[in-house]
Scaffold this active site. Structure first.
Site, PDB file in Angstrom:
ATOM      1  CG  ASP A 178      18.413 -25.308 -27.984  1.00 16.23           C
ATOM      2  OD1 ASP A 178      18.159 -26.416 -27.504  1.00 16.23           O
ATOM      3  OD2 ASP A 178      17.995 -24.225 -27.513  1.00 16.23           O
ATOM      4  CG  ASP A 211      12.191 -26.298 -25.917  1.00 20.20           C
ATOM      5  OD1 ASP A 211      11.123 -26.137 -26.520  1.00 20.20           O
ATOM      6  OD2 ASP A 211      12.566 -27.396 -25.471  1.00 20.20           O
ATOM      7  CG  ASP A 237      18.427 -20.555 -25.846  1.00 22.48           C
ATOM      8  OD1 ASP A 237      18.569 -21.783 -26.099  1.00 22.48           O
ATOM      9  OD2 ASP A 237      17.728 -20.141 -24.904  1.00 22.48           O
TER      10      ASP A 237
END
Length: 235
Positions: A14, A16, A176
């Site tokens: 991922d 951001d 995240d």
């Protein structure tokens, strides 16, 4: 964990909240667009809580927060256009690469391919990755250029596995947030949840991904699965 990741041949990161703390840049771009439209701007904590589903959803949340959930498509399009212009002008002027990430991607670059799978549109994602110094280490960038591609949908991960000519179970998703983990589950990929970023506290109870304490642990585990000098993937 080492045994769980022994079959991994490639990694999908991922962007951001995983590779970069881009929340300050996203806030800046959003507020610049809202200001041009004469609308209310928002602080960093509010914007950070809206990150993860791409700029169109981000803009929709900012509009809803000021009573404009029914704003017309023309306003949304203008805000998105301004958001993109501001992002491309200064992709990582305010945010930072998370500590240890450059060591992680440079270390893994020697032994396995890496891709980025993000709900940020591809042109914006590539600009941020370039500014972060990460782009040279990744083999491809898969951005959510249409709503149907957005995580938690599995499409981008399946496309990444197909491009790398591996089965999805051999692709590791590192992220995240819940959409990252849900996307991996739907695609049949292994997944690692990182403890930094924006969304790791809001994981559904039915998901139980592997977890790492930091980029250094992830690097050590992945290198140890086959040995740092033995490639895990042959293109």
């Amino acid at each position: 964990m080492k045994e769980s990741l022994r079959l991994v041949q490639a990694v999908a990161f991922d962007l951001d909240g995983t590779l970069v703390d881009s929340a300050p840049d996203i806030q800046h771009a959003l507020n610049a667009a809202l200001k041009k439209a004469g609308l209310e701007r928002f602080d960093l904590d509010a914007v950070r809580g809206w990150i993860g589903d791409g700029p169109d959803v981000l803009i929709a949340r900012a509009l809803a927060a000021q009573g404009l959930a029914d704003a017309d498509a023309e306003l949304r399009a203008r805000l998105r256009r301004w958001f993109d212009v501001d992002t491309l002008a200064a992709p990582l002027a305010h945010g930072v690469v998370y500590p240890g990430i450059l060591d992680l991607v440079s270390g893994l670059h020697r032994v396995m391919p890496m891709v980025v799978v993000t709900n940020k549109p591809t042109p914006l994602a590539r600009a941020v990755l370039d500014a972060a110094g990460v782009l040279p280490f990744v083999d491809a960038v898969f951005g959510a250029d249409t709503a149907a591609l957005r995580k938690p949908a599995p499409g981008m991960l399946l496309a990444a596995a197909a491009q790398l000519a591996i089965s999805p179970e051999r692709l590791l998703m590192v992220g995240d947030s819940a959409p990252d983990m849900q996307s991996a589950h739907a695609a049949g990929c292994r997944a690692v949840l990182v403890p930094w970023g924006y969304g790791h506290h809001a994981l559904p109870a039915w998901l139980d991904p592997l977890r790492v304490s930091g980029p250094d642990e992830l690097l050590q585990v992945l290198l140890a699965t086959r040995g740092a000098s033995e490639p895990l993937f042959n293109s």
